[in-house]
Design an enzyme around this catalytic site. Structure first.
Site, PDB file in Angstrom:
ATOM      1  N   ASP A 167      -7.491  -7.504   0.391  1.00  0.00           N
ATOM      2  CA  ASP A 167      -6.595  -7.726   1.525  1.00  0.00           C
ATOM      3  C   ASP A 167      -7.383  -7.409   2.773  1.00  0.00           C
ATOM      4  O   ASP A 167      -8.299  -6.579   2.737  1.00  0.00           O
ATOM      5  CB  ASP A 167      -5.388  -6.792   1.471  1.00  0.00           C
ATOM      6  CG  ASP A 167      -5.726  -5.403   1.980  1.00  0.00           C
ATOM      7  OD1 ASP A 167      -5.439  -5.109   3.159  1.00  0.00           O
ATOM      8  OD2 ASP A 167      -6.319  -4.607   1.219  1.00  0.00           O
ATOM      9  N   GLY A 199       0.910   3.734   2.250  1.00  0.00           N
ATOM     10  CA  GLY A 199       1.176   4.326   3.557  1.00  0.00           C
ATOM     11  C   GLY A 199       0.114   5.316   3.994  1.00  0.00           C
ATOM     12  O   GLY A 199       0.010   5.641   5.174  1.00  0.00           O
ATOM     13  N   ASP A 213       0.859  -1.183   0.000  1.00  0.00           N
ATOM     14  CA  ASP A 213       0.000   0.000   0.000  1.00  0.00           C
ATOM     15  C   ASP A 213       0.898   1.236   0.000  1.00  0.00           C
ATOM     16  O   ASP A 213       2.126   1.135   0.029  1.00  0.00           O
ATOM     17  CB  ASP A 213      -0.989  -0.041   1.170  1.00  0.00           C
ATOM     18  CG  ASP A 213      -0.305  -0.004   2.526  1.00  0.00           C
ATOM     19  OD1 ASP A 213       0.906   0.292   2.593  1.00  0.00           O
ATOM     20  OD2 ASP A 213      -0.985  -0.268   3.531  1.00  0.00           O
TER      21      ASP A 213
END
Lengths: 377, 377
Positions: free
Chosen positions: B268, B95, B93
Site C-alpha cells: 500500500d 492505527g 492498518d
C-alpha cells in the site's frame, strides 16, 4: 456535415416553451440548464460525468480562458471542445461580466474595457471585436456579445448609459461575427437593469439589429426575485417567438420554473456546482445542508426515488462525513447530485410542457420544496 | 456464503510469486497494490473509479476512522464496505503508524499508546485489544496487529525495545482477534528497523505465534532503498511460503518490482494518489511533472499506449492547465492515471511471473523509466 445553429419550438403551454436548438456539436433540448465550466472544466467532474447528469450544453467563461491558458493557445490545440474533451455544445459568455466582478482597475470606454488580470495584474483590453474573436478561437457554438452589466440598485442614468453602450457594442459584435465560421450563433443581450422602459427599449433595438437568439443580462445581481420575474414579463413578449431566450446567471430551482413559465428557454448558474462544493444538496425536498449533525447517523440516501445513482447509493451519514472531513469526494458527489437534480427538473419541465401539464408539474415541485426534508427516523 | 480468508500461490518465478487471496469480499490477485482510502475515501475518486483502475482491495486507516466518524458509528451504519460503497476487499492498518506520525503528546506503554487527537485534542487510548476491536467493528477483511514503528535511523536499543513490545502486542492481538467473525484474517507485523538480527528474531517469533499473513513494517521511513531491499531479503525466507507477505507503506514503481522480486505479495502507498494531487504522473516513461511549462502547448496524451482511457484521452496541455489553475479535475485525472499505472504494473508482474518472464518484464520497465519522457515535438 455538422448542423448549423437553428431553433424550433416543439410545444408550448401558456408562455412556457419546449424546443430544440441545433448546433454544430449536437442538439440542445430546451428549456436547457447549462452547467458552468469556468476554467475549461465543470469543477470536480470529468466531462463524461457532466454528460451523464443529462447536460447537452455547458458554458465556458471567456474572461478566465483568455487569461489562462489563452484563446490562441486553445485554438492551436483544436478548440475548447477538443481541449476539455467535451464533444457536445458549448456556449461562451463574452467576458464582460467577470471583468466587472473579478478584475481590478477596470476602465469602461466606448471602444471597450481595459482591466488588470486577477491572476498576474497584466493590463488587458477587451473590445466587442476582441470578445468575438476570442469566442471564435475557442470554437463555441453560441457566442455572446460584449455588454456592460451594472450591479443593482443603480441610478437610472447609469443604467441607461450602460444599456446604450451595450447596444452599440451589440452592433459592432454582430459585424465582427460575420467573420465566424458558418453554423455558429451570436446572441444579443438585453440590458436596462430594473427599469422597464429601458429594458423594452433595449430589447426592441436588439431585435432591430437582429440576432439568432437573445439573452437577458444584468439580473441575479442582487435584486429581489419579483424584480427579475417582472423584467422577464416585460422583455419576453418583445423578443421574437422563434428565437431562444437565455436568462443569464440564473438561478435557484424555483427561479428556473418561474422563468420558464414566463417564456425563458436557457439558463446557466454556478449554484448547483458551487453549493455542492460547500456541502449543500438540491433535492425534491428543497436544499439540504449535509454538514448538519442530524445526518451523522442516518443510513438513508439523500433521495431514494432520484434518477441519479449517486443520490440513491450513498448514505446521508457518508456524505456528512465527507463534507465534515473536507474530502474532495464530498464535493464530487454533491456536485453530481445537484447537476442531476437540475437536469431532472429541466427534463420534467420539457415533458410536461409537451403534455400541457406544466402548471401541475410546477405546483408539485413547489409543494415538495415547501414540505421540506423527510424527517429523521 | 462468502469465502473465508485463504491464500494460494499460483506461480513462482525466482523468489517472485503470483497468487490469490480469498476474502469475504472477493478475491485479491497478488502481487497486489492497495490504494489508500484514508478517511473512508480514496482521495478524489468515487469507488467505481477505484475499481475501474484495477484494484480489488483497498486500505483503510484505523487512526483516522476511529477519530472521525468513529468505529462504533461505522459499525452501526453497516460497516466500512457499506459506508463507503466499496463491496470489495478492505485491509485496515492498526492505527499505530499514524499515532506516531500525526498525533501529539503520545505516550507508549506496555498496555498500549495514549495520544491526543490531531482533530480536537481529545485524549485517546489505543491498546492492541482496542485496535482489533475497532477493525472488527469496521468489518475489514484483513486486520493488522498494533505495533510500534520507529523512525530510522534509531539506536539499536530503541529498535529492540519497540520490536519486543510489538511482539507482545502481536500475541495479545491474536488472542483478541479470536472474537472476530469467521473468515477474516489478522496479520502480524515484523519490526526491528534496519538491524538484520532483530528483524530475523521478530519474524521467527511471529511465525511461532502463527498468523495467516505477515507484514514487514517500519520501512519506507527514511532509510535508503538498499536497506529496505536487504531487510526483505533477510525476512522473507523466514516467513512461511504459504502465507502472504505485505510490505507496508511502499512505494515507488521501482520499489514494487524490486520487492516482488524478493517475494513480497502486497503493498500500500499514498504515492500514486498524493503525487497525483500534486501534479505528478507515474508513467512508462518515469514520473512526469505536469506543472512544467513544456507541456503547455503539447496536444499529445500522457501515454497513447496506456490501458487507462484517461491517460489516452486528455492532452498534456489540458492536464498542465488544470494543474496550473489548481482545478480539482487535475487531481482527479492524475490520481486516476496513477492508480491505473500502478495496477497495470501489478498486472504485468502477475502475468510474467506466470509465464516465467518476470525478469524480462522488470528489465523492460526499468529501461522505460531510464529512457525518460518522450521528447516534445
Amino acid at each position: 456535415m455538422p448542423d448549423a445553429f437553428s431553433f424550433r419550438v416543439l410545444a408550448t403551454d401558456g408562455a412556457a416553451r419546449h424546443g430544440e436548438i441545433a448546433t454544430p456539436h449536437g442538439p440542445v433540448a430546451t428549456p436547457a440548464f447549462m452547467p458552468v465550466g469556468t476554467q475549461a472544466t465543470v469543477k470536480g467532474l470529468p466531462p463524461e460525468a457532466v454528460r451523464a447528469s443529462g447536460a447537452d450544453i455547458l458554458l465556458g467563461n471567456t474572461y478566465h480562458l483568455m487569461l489562462r491558458p489563452g484563446a490562441e493557445r486553445i485554438a492551436a490545440l483544436g478548440g475548447l471542445h477538443c481541449f476539455m474533451n467535451w464533444p457536445h455544445a458549448i456556449l461562451t459568455d463574452s467576458g464582460g461580466f467577470q471583468v466587472m466582478s473579478l478584475s481590478e482597475l477596470r476602465k469602461v470606454e466606448d471602444k471597450g474595457v481595459t482591466f488588470r488580470s486577477h491572476l498576474d495584474g497584466a493590463q488587458v483590453e477587451l473590445t466587442p471585436e476582441r470578445a468575438v474573436e476570442i469566442q471564435v478561437l475557442l470554437g463555441s457554438d453560441i457566442a455572446m456579445q460584449l455588454d456592460e452589466c451594472v450591479k443593482l440598485p443603480a441610478p437610472r442614468r447609469e443604467l441607461e448609459r450602460a444599456m446604450r453602450l451595450s447596444l452599440a457594442w451589440a452592433e459592432r459584435s454582430k459585424r465582427a461575427f460575420e467573420q465566424a465560421p458558418p453554423g455558429r450563433a451570436l446572441f444579443g443581450i438585453v440590458q436596462g437593469g430594473d427599469d422597464p422602459q429601458l429594458r423594452i427599449e433595449s430589447a426592441r433595438a436588439l431585435v432591430d439589429i437582429g440576432f439568432p437568439g437573445y439573452a437577458i443580462g444584468g439580473l441575479a445581481v442582487g435584486e429581489p426575485q419579483e424584480v427579475m420575474l417582472r423584467t422577464i414579463e416585460d422583455v419576453a413578449p418583445v423578443l421574437p417567438a422563434d428565437r431562444p431566450r437565455y436568462l443569464m446567471g440564473v438561478g435557484t430551482p424555483e427561479d428556473l420554473i418561474e422563468a420558464v413559465a414566463r417564456g425563458i428557454d436557457m439558463f446557466d448558474c454556478v449554484l448547483p456546482t458551487r453549493n455542492g462544493r460547500h456541502g449543500l444538496a438540491f433535492t425534491r425536498f428543497g436544499p439540504i445542508t449535509l454538514k448538519n449533525a442530524r445526518h451523522a447517523d442516518d443510513p438513508r440516501p439523500l433521495d431514494e426515488a432520484s434518477s441519479c445513482p449517486t443520490a440513491r447509493q450513498y448514505s446521508r451519514a457518508y456524505l456528512h462525513h465527507l463534507v465534515k472531513a473536507n474530502e474532495m469526494l464530498g464535493a464530487i458527489l454533491l456536485t453530481t447530485i445537484n447537476l442531476a437534480y437540475y437536469q431532472e427538473l429541466m427534463a420534467g419541465m420539457r415533458a410536461t410542457i409537451s403534455t400541457g401539464t406544466f402548471a401541475d408539474f410546477c405546483a408539485a415541485a413547489r409543494e415538495g420544496w415547501a414540505r421540506g426534508d423527510i424527517p429523521v427516523q
